[in-house]
Design a protein around this motif. Structure first.
Motif, mmCIF file in Angstrom:
data_model
loop_
_atom_site.group_PDB
_atom_site.id
_atom_site.type_symbol
_atom_site.label_atom_id
_atom_site.label_comp_id
_atom_site.label_asym_id
_atom_site.label_seq_id
_atom_site.Cartn_x
_atom_site.Cartn_y
_atom_site.Cartn_z
ATOM 1 N N ARG A 4 14.085 10.247 1.603
ATOM 2 C CA ARG A 4 13.550 9.053 0.982
ATOM 3 C C ARG A 4 12.481 8.491 1.900
ATOM 4 N NH1 ARG A 4 16.007 3.207 0.259
ATOM 5 N NH2 ARG A 4 15.954 3.190 2.487
ATOM 6 N N ALA A 5 11.369 8.100 1.325
ATOM 7 C CA ALA A 5 10.313 7.485 2.121
ATOM 8 C C ALA A 5 10.807 6.135 2.627
ATOM 9 C CB ALA A 5 9.057 7.319 1.282
ATOM 10 N N PHE A 6 10.453 5.822 3.837
ATOM 11 C CA PHE A 6 10.848 4.543 4.427
ATOM 12 C C PHE A 6 9.995 3.437 3.841
ATOM 13 C CE2 PHE A 6 10.171 1.290 7.733
ATOM 14 C CZ PHE A 6 11.477 0.826 7.815
ATOM 15 N N ASP A 7 10.643 2.384 3.399
ATOM 16 C CA ASP A 7 9.948 1.209 2.899
ATOM 17 C C ASP A 7 10.277 0.054 3.836
ATOM 18 O OD1 ASP A 7 8.833 -0.940 1.585
ATOM 19 O OD2 ASP A 7 10.190 -0.844 -0.134
ATOM 20 N N PRO A 8 9.312 -0.390 4.630
ATOM 21 C CA PRO A 8 9.613 -1.451 5.585
ATOM 22 C C PRO A 8 9.799 -2.816 4.944
ATOM 23 C CG PRO A 8 7.288 -0.983 5.626
ATOM 24 C CD PRO A 8 7.927 0.032 4.701
ATOM 25 N N ARG A 15 6.966 -2.383 9.638
ATOM 26 C CA ARG A 15 5.535 -2.299 9.330
ATOM 27 C C ARG A 15 4.742 -1.783 10.531
ATOM 28 N NH1 ARG A 15 4.538 -7.965 5.981
ATOM 29 N NH2 ARG A 15 5.435 -7.227 4.024
ATOM 30 N N THR A 16 5.110 -2.226 11.717
ATOM 31 C CA THR A 16 4.412 -1.767 12.923
ATOM 32 C C THR A 16 4.696 -0.294 13.177
ATOM 33 O OG1 THR A 16 4.545 -3.994 13.861
ATOM 34 C CG2 THR A 16 4.081 -2.191 15.391
ATOM 35 N N LEU A 17 5.962 0.103 13.068
ATOM 36 C CA LEU A 17 6.324 1.496 13.314
ATOM 37 C C LEU A 17 5.680 2.448 12.311
ATOM 38 C CD1 LEU A 17 10.047 1.156 14.390
ATOM 39 C CD2 LEU A 17 8.083 1.754 15.817
ATOM 40 N N GLU A 18 5.454 1.988 11.093
ATOM 41 C CA GLU A 18 4.744 2.818 10.107
ATOM 42 C C GLU A 18 3.357 3.198 10.614
ATOM 43 O OE1 GLU A 18 5.552 2.476 5.450
ATOM 44 O OE2 GLU A 18 4.553 0.729 6.317
ATOM 45 N N ARG A 19 2.755 2.332 11.400
ATOM 46 C CA ARG A 19 1.384 2.545 11.850
ATOM 47 C C ARG A 19 1.290 3.210 13.220
ATOM 48 N NH1 ARG A 19 2.077 -1.352 8.347
ATOM 49 N NH2 ARG A 19 0.449 -1.862 6.867
#
Length: 169
Positions: A4-8, A15-19
């Motif tokens: 499953r894709a992570f949804d922050p 949100r920071t870790l996504e980037r």
């Protein structure tokens, strides 16, 4: 197995870790803070494959941490410079450095933060700008912000419930 894709959601950590949540992005930002700006310098410093470096630099530009600027016209070449948002990430890298030195440097400290004037080793701590109190231990807790949605409120309620049921020291 399904993934499953992570949804922050509204989580600022997510949100920071996504980037910047991969090793190469963090190491690129570390090197950018040390003054590196050119592709070949990042490649040499990190020993990373050019295709991976290209992808990570592009993602950091797209996310707003770096700005791509031309520095040579023929042939056209670019450098990667920290943006204001990128510079704001500096304390996060300093916190990672301090944590790594405190808990993971089994052979001893190889790199540290030093005061430029005195040469003394610094001991970074996170401090509340309003009160001046160090942010550690029980003095602070995570709370809901003004636009917290249902997921944030539910997570904080779960955390508060665990805190309330924990035995007192």
């Amino acid at each position: 197995m399904t993934t499953r894709a992570f949804d922050p959601g509204q989580c600022p950590v997510g949100r920071t870790l996504e980037r910047v949540g991969d090793v190469w992005s963090l190491m690129i930002l570390r090197d950018a803070f040390h003054g590196l700006t050119r592709f070949d310098a990042f490649e040499k410093s990190l020993g990373v494959a050019p295709n991976i470096l290209t992808k990570r630099l592009g993602a950091l530009v797209e996310s707003g941490f770096l700005e791509r600027r031309p520095y040579q016209e023929r042939p056209l070449r670019h450098e990667y410079v920290l943006t204001e948002m990128g510079r704001d990430f500096g304390p996060v890298l300093t916190a990672l450095l301090a944590f790594g030195n405190r808990h993971l440097a089994k052979e001893g400290i190889a790199s540290c933060l030093v005061d430029r004037q005195t040469g003394e080793t610094a001991e970074p701590v996170l401090v509340d700008a309003r009160s001046g109190k160090p942010i550690d231990g029980e003095a602070f807790a995570y709370g809901a912000g003004p636009v917290a949605g249902e997921a944030v409120l539910a997570r904080l309620a779960l955390i508060e419930g665990r805190r309330a049921s924990a035995p007192l020291p």
